[in-house]
Design an enzyme around this catalytic site. Structure first.
Site, PDB file in Angstrom:
ATOM      1  CG  HIS A  97      30.856 -38.439 107.810  1.00 10.23           C
ATOM      2  ND1 HIS A  97      30.128 -38.704 106.659  1.00 10.23           N
ATOM      3  CD2 HIS A  97      32.070 -38.019 107.392  1.00 10.23           C
ATOM      4  CE1 HIS A  97      30.881 -38.464 105.613  1.00 10.23           C
ATOM      5  NE2 HIS A  97      32.069 -38.050 106.017  1.00 10.23           N
TER       6      HIS A  97
HETATM    7  C1  LIG Z   1      35.405 -49.751 105.684  1.00 10.05           C
HETATM    8  C2  LIG Z   1      34.310 -48.731 105.912  1.00 10.05           C
HETATM    9  C3  LIG Z   1      34.096 -47.919 104.639  1.00 10.05           C
HETATM   10  C4  LIG Z   1      32.975 -49.441 106.202  1.00 10.05           C
HETATM   11  O1  LIG Z   1      32.937 -49.944 107.485  1.00 10.05           O
HETATM   12  P1  LIG Z   1      31.594 -50.706 107.939  1.00 10.05           P
HETATM   13  O2  LIG Z   1      31.728 -51.203 109.326  1.00 10.05           O
HETATM   14  O3  LIG Z   1      30.415 -49.842 107.633  1.00 10.05           O
HETATM   15  O4  LIG Z   1      31.678 -51.921 106.899  1.00 10.05           O
HETATM   16  P2  LIG Z   1      30.867 -53.234 106.780  1.00 10.05           P
HETATM   17  O5  LIG Z   1      31.479 -54.001 105.675  1.00 10.05           O
HETATM   18  O6  LIG Z   1      30.779 -53.920 108.070  1.00 10.05           O
HETATM   19  O7  LIG Z   1      29.399 -52.715 106.321  1.00 10.05           O
HETATM   20  C5  LIG Z   1      28.369 -52.474 107.227  1.00 10.05           C
HETATM   21  C6  LIG Z   1      27.029 -52.759 106.568  1.00 10.05           C
HETATM   22  O8  LIG Z   1      26.497 -51.542 105.974  1.00 10.05           O
HETATM   23  C7  LIG Z   1      26.149 -51.779 104.627  1.00 10.05           C
HETATM   24  N1  LIG Z   1      26.162 -50.611 103.750  1.00 10.05           N
HETATM   25  C8  LIG Z   1      26.000 -50.675 102.446  1.00 10.05           C
HETATM   26  N2  LIG Z   1      26.054 -49.487 101.899  1.00 10.05           N
HETATM   27  C9  LIG Z   1      26.274 -48.605 102.890  1.00 10.05           C
HETATM   28  C10 LIG Z   1      26.473 -47.202 102.919  1.00 10.05           C
HETATM   29  N3  LIG Z   1      26.428 -46.491 101.796  1.00 10.05           N
HETATM   30  N4  LIG Z   1      26.699 -46.606 104.093  1.00 10.05           N
HETATM   31  C11 LIG Z   1      26.771 -47.342 105.211  1.00 10.05           C
HETATM   32  N5  LIG Z   1      26.587 -48.683 105.238  1.00 10.05           N
HETATM   33  C12 LIG Z   1      26.340 -49.320 104.089  1.00 10.05           C
HETATM   34  C13 LIG Z   1      27.169 -52.806 104.258  1.00 10.05           C
HETATM   35  O9  LIG Z   1      26.788 -53.445 103.084  1.00 10.05           O
HETATM   36  C14 LIG Z   1      27.141 -53.724 105.459  1.00 10.05           C
HETATM   37  O10 LIG Z   1      25.989 -54.512 105.453  1.00 10.05           O
HETATM   38  P3  LIG Z   1      26.057 -56.109 105.734  1.00 10.05           P
HETATM   39  O11 LIG Z   1      26.339 -56.221 107.201  1.00 10.05           O
HETATM   40  O12 LIG Z   1      24.701 -56.593 105.324  1.00 10.05           O
HETATM   41  O13 LIG Z   1      27.151 -56.630 104.902  1.00 10.05           O
HETATM   42  C15 LIG Z   1      34.724 -47.841 107.104  1.00 10.05           C
HETATM   43  O14 LIG Z   1      35.968 -47.253 106.859  1.00 10.05           O
HETATM   44  C16 LIG Z   1      33.721 -46.780 107.462  1.00 10.05           C
HETATM   45  O15 LIG Z   1      33.532 -45.751 106.854  1.00 10.05           O
HETATM   46  N6  LIG Z   1      33.045 -47.015 108.562  1.00 10.05           N
HETATM   47  C17 LIG Z   1      32.163 -46.024 109.195  1.00 10.05           C
HETATM   48  C18 LIG Z   1      30.776 -46.395 108.943  1.00 10.05           C
HETATM   49  C19 LIG Z   1      30.086 -45.505 107.913  1.00 10.05           C
HETATM   50  O16 LIG Z   1      28.898 -45.328 107.980  1.00 10.05           O
HETATM   51  N7  LIG Z   1      30.839 -44.932 106.942  1.00 10.05           N
HETATM   52  C20 LIG Z   1      30.274 -44.083 105.884  1.00 10.05           C
HETATM   53  C21 LIG Z   1      30.261 -42.594 106.224  1.00 10.05           C
HETATM   54  S1  LIG Z   1      31.831 -41.939 106.639  1.00 10.05           S
HETATM   55  C22 LIG Z   1      32.466 -41.186 105.239  1.00 10.05           C
HETATM   56  O17 LIG Z   1      31.788 -41.027 104.277  1.00 10.05           O
HETATM   57  C23 LIG Z   1      33.874 -40.729 105.378  1.00 10.05           C
HETATM   58  C24 LIG Z   1      34.355 -39.876 104.296  1.00 10.05           C
HETATM   59  O18 LIG Z   1      33.852 -38.756 104.117  1.00 10.05           O
HETATM   60  O19 LIG Z   1      35.292 -40.287 103.613  1.00 10.05           O
END
Ligand SMILES: CC(C)(COP(=O)(O)OP(=O)(O)OC[C@H]1O[C@@H](n2cnc3c(N)ncnc32)[C@H](O)[C@@H]1OP(=O)(O)O)[C@@H](O)C(=O)NCCC(=O)NCCSC(=O)CC(=O)O
Length: 286
Positions: A163
């Site tokens: 992404h």
């Molecule tokens: C609900 C979501 C926003 C997040 O899902 P996650 O599985 O990542 O959620 P989670 O609560 O388990 O968080 C995972 C761990 O990553 C940490 N974390 C913190 N900041 C982060 C950041 N900026 N990017 C990725 N991970 C991050 C969290 O604090 C957490 O750590 P800890 O475990 O310590 O609490 C989901 O919809 C999602 O986007 N998931 C895909 C994963 C991802 O990387 N998304 C971002 C790029 S996509 C994007 O940006 C789409 C768009 O364009 O709209």
């Protein structure tokens, strides 16, 4: 079909250039948003150097893999405060972008209707152009998200780095072509990122949110991807069936199809895996 084309006045300014300049230019701009851009200086820079978005993406991937390797036998960094600040800053930026940029699409839809909103670009001196430029720059900054993941030794999923790299390349290509439909894509992404970075900022601060909140954020992201496919279908129809002048090039349109369809598939998979078919960390966190 050239991959990045030279732009004519219609592709840069739309058809109402003179009228626009005299009536709308800077009318709604805040002082720092009034950036002079004589005949699309930024477009020229994007045109000349857009391919470096691919270079940056490749370097990004190599660095991330190298850090993952280097971290194998090390303890994860905690980085709580930097993570809260990082996500908080990106959340504030996205909310400001959403408010300032959406004005353009709402005005365009209200005043010009759907066809012109998707087929005529905003003007290079417009408030929306200023926030489009910041949007493109933010796609480089956001690569830093991955740095936090690998330094904290959190799972790095394909969706995340695919992404980040694909969005950067598509955004810079659209900047080079001044893609009119970008006004829909950018406003949706600012909105989705306002929610996503606020979510990450709050969870990085240690507050565990209920499952429905993360489900809602994923739903907003997935809807964004499906809406991206729908907008691209509409532009395709306008260009091929209706044969009306429409600013988006076929190369950019095909790129839009590729990224939005693949993102939609990956986000639907993510949703099913995380919230429906129980084995994910999200269920364990409850
Ligand atoms: C609900 C979501 C926003 C997040 O899902 P996650 O599985 O990542 O959620 P989670 O609560 O388990 O968080 C995972 C761990 O990553 C940490 N974390 C913190 N900041 C982060 C950041 N900026 N990017 C990725 N991970 C991050 C969290 O604090 C957490 O750590 P800890 O475990 O310590 O609490 C989901 O919809 C999602 O986007 N998931 C895909 C994963 C991802 O990387 N998304 C971002 C790029 S996509 C994007 O940006 C789409 C768009 O364009 O709209």
């Amino acid at each position: 079909m050239e991959f990045v084309r030279e732009l004519n006045d219609f592709q840069i300014y739309g058809p109402n250039h003179t009228e626009y300049i005299s009536n709308y230019r800077y009318k709604y701009a805040l002082p720092f948003e009034k950036v002079e851009d004589p005949r699309g200086w930024t477009v020229n820079v994007f045109q000349r150097y857009w391919h470096h978005s691919i270079t940056i993406s490749v370097v990004y991937f190599i660095i991330i893999k190298a850090i993952q390797k280097a971290m194998e036998n090390r303890k994860p960094f905690v980085l709580k405060t930097p993570l809260v600040l990082w996500n908080g800053a990106l959340a504030i930026f996205s909310i400001c972008g959403c408010v300032r940029f959406s004005e353009d699409i709402i005005r365009a839809l209200y005043v010009d209707g759907l066809y012109k909103s998707l087929c005529y670009s905003c003007h290079p001196n417009d408030v929306a152009a200023f926030w489009s430029l910041l949007f493109a720059i933010s796609k480089i900054v956001e690569l830093g998200d991955t740095l936090f993941i690998v330094l904290r030794k959190k799972p790095l999923i394909f969706l995340h780095y695919y992404h980040h790299a694909a969005v950067l390349i598509y955004t810079v290509h659209s900047g080079a072509e001044h893609t009119a439909a970008g006004r829909a894509f950018i406003s949706m992404n600012y909105l989705a990122h306002s929610c996503m970075y606020s979510y990450y900022a709050i969870s990085a601060a240690g507050y565990r949110m209920p499952k429905w909140v993360s489900m809602a954020v994923t739903t907003i992201q997935t809807t964004q991807m499906l809406a991206g496919v729908a907008v691209s279908c509409l532009v395709y129809k306008i260009k091929t069936e209706d044969k009306l002048p429409c600013q988006q090039s076929m190369a950019n349109l095909y790129l839009a199809f590729i990224i939005y369809i693949t993102f939609a598939v990956l986000f639907i998979q993510f949703f099913l895996k995380s919230y429906i078919f129980g084995s994910s960390k999200k269920q364990k966190k409850q």
